[in-house]
Scaffold this active site. Structure first.
Site, short mmCIF file in Angstrom:
data_model
loop_
_atom_site.label_atom_id
_atom_site.label_comp_id
_atom_site.label_asym_id
_atom_site.label_seq_id
_atom_site.Cartn_x
_atom_site.Cartn_y
_atom_site.Cartn_z
NE ARG A 66 -3.77 0.26 2.18
CZ ARG A 66 -4.26 0.87 3.26
NH1 ARG A 66 -4.07 0.37 4.45
NH2 ARG A 66 -4.93 2.00 3.13
CG HIS A 117 -9.23 6.79 10.36
ND1 HIS A 117 -10.18 6.44 9.43
CD2 HIS A 117 -9.93 7.15 11.48
CE1 HIS A 117 -11.39 6.57 9.96
NE2 HIS A 117 -11.27 7.00 11.19
CB CYS A 125 7.21 0.80 19.41
SG CYS A 125 7.43 -0.65 20.48
CB CYS A 128 7.75 1.63 24.16
SG CYS A 128 8.92 1.81 22.80
CB CYS A 170 10.75 -1.28 19.30
SG CYS A 170 11.08 0.17 20.31
CB CYS A 173 10.80 -1.92 24.19
SG CYS A 173 9.47 -2.06 22.99
CB ALA A 252 -14.19 14.38 -4.39
ZN LIG Z 1 9.30 -0.07 21.74
#
Ligand SMILES: [Zn+2]
Length: 270
Positions: A66, A117, A125, A128, A170, A173, A252
């Protein structure tokens, strides 16, 4: 059609709300209907925390595709008309449900828009508060060495086969990183909701334009009704239609350039 003629003398404070229909005209598939399906999978089932827990790799593959599709897409006449209206309004806010960056690329300033959104080019993450922003910051190169070289901060699980994708972890963490979007069943980002609410609390909107959304979420309807004039631009009727001052049953990209030109034709107020 003089849609705006009756209202334009009031238009100084504007709210625009957009949905998937606006990006569909740039070739970004909506979640609804056959076009939205990916490998025969229903996006409404992929864009969930449950899907990510069950098969993070699959969900990341879908988001990588995407992202790439969005990078290749270009803003259309609707995005450009909205950016033009923003330049002419005294006060302006766009609330978009779209996670792509097409409004930004059409020239809208980030402080004039809220991506309610989330933003597909942000990576969070899942545990965290670490996050990366920006189109170049996505941890998605196929080669894990490239991840380390480019960001200097990210680590990556080495792929076990050619078909595997890297799962970003991450750096703080070690939990899985995830796309920075709001999935079905998740809360809206509090800060972003506050930005919308504080804009609406500062004064009534003279004009609200809602374009390319089926307006199925209660908060979209609630925000749409916070102005004196509501123009709805959508090929089909929606739950919002009965509240609209004016219904424009066109895509539109066709309707918005005309409506915006009519609105800004009154320089005394805009
Ligand atoms: Zn983290």
């Amino acid at each position: 059609m003089e849609i705006a003629a009756a209202y334009r003398s009031y238009v100084v404070r504007v709210l625009v709300i957009t949905g998937a229909g606006v990006s569909a005209e740039s070739g970004i598939p909506t979640f609804r209907g056959k076009d939205g399906y990916w490998r025969n999978l229903d996006p409404a089932k992929l864009a969930t925390p449950e899907a990510f827990t069950r098969d993070s790799k699959l969900v990341w593959e879908w988001y990588r595709e995407r992202r790439q599709r969005i990078r290749n897409a270009r803003p259309n006449a609707a995005h450009e008309a909205i950016a033009k209206l923003a330049k002419h309004a005294d006060e302006f806010l766009l609330v978009t449900q779209n996670v792509d960056d097409l409004h930004k690329r059409a020239g809208l300033a980030t402080d004039q828009m809220v991506q309610i959104h989330g933003d597909i080019f942000v990576t969070w993450c899942s545990r965290c508060h670490v996050s990366y922003t920006g189109r170049g910051g996505s941890p998605e190169p196929a080669d894990p060495r490239a991840v380390q070289l480019e960001s200097g901060r990210l680590r990556s699980i080495a792929p076990t086969s050619e078909n595997d994708v890297d799962l970003p972890l991450c750096p703080k963490c070690d939990a899985l990183m995830r796309p920075g979007v709001v999935w079905f069943g998740e809360q809206l980002p509090w800060d972003e909701v506050q930005r919308v609410e504080s804009y609406l609390d500062r004064g009534a909107c003279d004009l609200v334009i809602v374009a390319g959304t089926t307006a199925t979420f209660g908060y979209i309807i609630d925000w749409a009704l916070r102005g004196s004039v509501l123009i709805e631009v959508n090929p089909e009727e929606t739950p919002l239609s009965r509240f609209a001052t004016q219904q424009v049953r066109e895509p539109a990209a066709i309707a918005l350039p005309r409506i915006v030109d009519q609105l800004i034709a009154s320089p005394s107020k805009l």
